[in-house]
Design a protein around this motif. Sequence first.
Motif, PDB file in Angstrom:
ATOM      1  N   ILE A  56     -48.544 -14.286  -6.375  1.00  0.00           N
ATOM      2  CA  ILE A  56     -48.465 -14.078  -4.935  1.00  0.00           C
ATOM      3  C   ILE A  56     -47.814 -15.295  -4.302  1.00  0.00           C
ATOM      4  CG2 ILE A  56     -49.754 -13.522  -2.856  1.00  0.00           C
ATOM      5  CD1 ILE A  56     -49.965 -11.413  -5.076  1.00  0.00           C
ATOM      6  N   GLU A  57     -46.801 -15.057  -3.495  1.00  0.00           N
ATOM      7  CA  GLU A  57     -46.083 -16.160  -2.860  1.00  0.00           C
ATOM      8  C   GLU A  57     -45.585 -15.710  -1.486  1.00  0.00           C
ATOM      9  OE1 GLU A  57     -42.276 -19.169  -3.761  1.00  0.00           O
ATOM     10  OE2 GLU A  57     -43.128 -17.917  -5.350  1.00  0.00           O
ATOM     11  N   VAL A  58     -45.708 -16.578  -0.491  1.00  0.00           N
ATOM     12  CA  VAL A  58     -45.166 -16.304   0.837  1.00  0.00           C
ATOM     13  C   VAL A  58     -43.969 -17.217   1.056  1.00  0.00           C
ATOM     14  CG1 VAL A  58     -46.835 -17.883   1.912  1.00  0.00           C
ATOM     15  CG2 VAL A  58     -45.651 -16.186   3.305  1.00  0.00           C
ATOM     16  N   MET A  59     -42.855 -16.621   1.500  1.00  0.00           N
ATOM     17  CA  MET A  59     -41.594 -17.341   1.648  1.00  0.00           C
ATOM     18  C   MET A  59     -41.054 -17.158   3.055  1.00  0.00           C
ATOM     19  SD  MET A  59     -39.836 -15.693  -1.763  1.00  0.00           S
ATOM     20  CE  MET A  59     -40.781 -15.446  -3.267  1.00  0.00           C
ATOM     21  N   LYS A  60     -40.203 -18.082   3.490  1.00  0.00           N
ATOM     22  CA  LYS A  60     -39.435 -17.871   4.705  1.00  0.00           C
ATOM     23  C   LYS A  60     -38.394 -16.792   4.405  1.00  0.00           C
ATOM     24  CE  LYS A  60     -40.112 -20.183   8.579  1.00  0.00           C
ATOM     25  NZ  LYS A  60     -39.087 -21.093   9.067  1.00  0.00           N
ATOM     26  N   ASN A  61     -38.304 -15.797   5.259  1.00  0.00           N
ATOM     27  CA  ASN A  61     -37.350 -14.712   5.048  1.00  0.00           C
ATOM     28  C   ASN A  61     -35.990 -15.144   5.595  1.00  0.00           C
ATOM     29  OD1 ASN A  61     -36.367 -12.257   4.261  1.00  0.00           O
ATOM     30  ND2 ASN A  61     -37.205 -11.121   5.981  1.00  0.00           N
ATOM     31  N   ALA A  62     -35.370 -16.093   4.879  1.00  0.00           N
ATOM     32  CA  ALA A  62     -34.114 -16.690   5.328  1.00  0.00           C
ATOM     33  C   ALA A  62     -33.246 -16.985   4.115  1.00  0.00           C
ATOM     34  CB  ALA A  62     -34.382 -17.974   6.122  1.00  0.00           C
ATOM     35  N   TYR A  63     -31.958 -17.173   4.379  1.00  0.00           N
ATOM     36  CA  TYR A  63     -30.983 -17.416   3.310  1.00  0.00           C
ATOM     37  C   TYR A  63     -31.385 -18.636   2.489  1.00  0.00           C
ATOM     38  CZ  TYR A  63     -26.580 -18.738   1.080  1.00  0.00           C
ATOM     39  OH  TYR A  63     -25.617 -19.103   0.174  1.00  0.00           O
TER      40      TYR A  63
END
Length: 686
Positions: A138-145
């Motif tokens: 499980i990982e949360v990321m910035k939804n960006a390039y």
Amino acid sequence: MKEKRARLVCAALIALVMLIGFPRIFAGAGLAAPENSLFPSRDGVTLFLNSREAYISGGSLWNSAVYYFTPSQSGEYVFHGLPGGTEGASFTARVFDDSDQLVAGSSGRGSFAVETALTAGVRYELRVASQGRAVAMIEVMKNAYGRSIDQPIRLTGGSVRYVRAIVSARDTHWFGFTAPRDGWYVIRTESMGGEALDTRGFLLDGHWKEVAQNDDILFPSDGNFRICARLRGGGTYFIRVSAGSNQTGSYRLILAAPEGGEGLPKRIAMNETFVSLKPGETRALSLSLRPEGALADTAWASEDPGVAAVGPDGAVTGVAAGRTVVHAFAGQLEVVCEVEVTPIALAALSFEQDSLSIAQYGTGGLMPVFTPENASDRRLIYQSADEDVAVVDMDGVVTGVAPGETMITARSASGLTATARVTVTEPLPAYRALVLGEQNYETGRTRLGGLNTAEGVAETLRQQSVNGQRYEVRLQIDSTRESLLSVIEETFAEARQRDVSLFYINCHGDYDDTAWIELHDGTRVTAAQLEQLLRRIPGRVVVIVDCCRSGGFLDSAVAADRFTAAFGEAFRQAAERSAFAAGKYIVITSANAEQDSYRRSFANAGDEDSMATILARSLCEGAGWDIIGDRQCTLKADANRDRVVTLQEIWQYTHRRVLYYLEGTGVTQTVCVWPEGDQTPLFGRE
């Protein structure tokens, strides 16, 4: 037989109850999803941005877990469940806010992804459930390039050497590439700059399943990672690079591909197995690989860089007396060389200069001179005769406490001494900068190049030294009104009347009766409102607005020496209410009130790393930094070659350079400044 029938009936009844109790259906799986009430009431696992937490379920029909995440910045995020070995397992995932309202949800087989906009400071709950045995990360990321696996930086052309900066704590980069052919590949990092960056790497296949990972080439002395893996030609792969311990800095990512079909070395040999050096002496080590034509990528590491350091080319340099071992890696093989650094006696000690002048609260270094230069006895004890005037640390860095004079003494272990007179003068200005970039808007708009522009300006400011003073730089991407208020207050909290505070923003903007800029959440901030936020900052305030119609922050397309009525009135009132003159503010705008402000690609491909605003490209060049190449260049705006760039010099340079970049396009963009002719130093180089 009766017992068997009874067991079958019991199983059927349980299945019926489970189906009645789970009315929601997995997308594409034909399986009932659990209700929220079945999630554990105990505290879940806390997620941090880009942290990785394992989800492991047993063999029961339904399993579930809860994760909590509180973003520090508002923006677009994606919660990922990356497969950990069970591609057939079914997942459902839902995100709830702190009032238990459903924000977003998703389901999938083998993995899941939940994309959603989150608000800074709100505690969100991710509820994950699966059917049967399942393993996921499980990982949360910035939804960006470049910040998520969905938008990786594409590596093309086989073997690649790519430089990237870790700009903030927990920053993580994702790269994607297609293997040109079957064979062995090496993926690794090399730290760039002064301080070593501890990086960790993961290699994933096209289904997001982990292929390999590595943390350190040589723990704990070399934090670069190195992965050697056999890949399938034509397959898609992803590389995840992150820094440990909340570090920041730059690294070079190296992808060595078998472009000609070459295999791994079967035998390697080093030209030396033992080297004796003196401090400062360098010896070149080299490797021979067999068979000829094998994949030639090599990596080097020293067990104790404090004794002997080794460069990426195998050059070993003695640092201090002692013994260590240098390791070399090629393919899956490793060889070593023992290194001995022998001591050299110190014959004399002095300082490069017998006097030093520093400002109150400022620092300066006393540079010792050792005779001979490569003497081993280089440990010194420093002492100030009057610590009410100046103090000195163990590295010889002197800090001014109050105006006056004192003597600083350095003493070696053998009893040799050196002295210098230190004069402390009135304090110099401190330089602080806040760089804001709007890349993704809540409405779904994306400004390609916005991130690259902001990172480039921030890196440019970090490179500066104005009269010995460096900028303290804060970078923030995708700001809301709330986060804008807080970040201005935090960045300039310690500003004093003598200081210079720089505010740069790159975003959407326009001018309709009054000038305004648009933030990530759609909030519009007018010129007058921006001035109200900045007026509390003591000292000189530099405002650089990089957006369309930004000249609306100044009088007109014709006269750039006065503010618009709204902005000017706010500034005049601020000047009347304080001890500052009207010269408190410096303003640079990328265009006049009637013009668009342009971005463009400075390479053939229109990707994020080649795209930047024309003002930012020109501004960074003028201040000695190539925003596209990520490297230092000539201080191009320094017209009088005094290694200091004033407001007037940077405006003159950017005004000409922006026009140059737009030649032949049929459009124009006029960089404006207020006040014209101001000689405040903004950039410089030691």
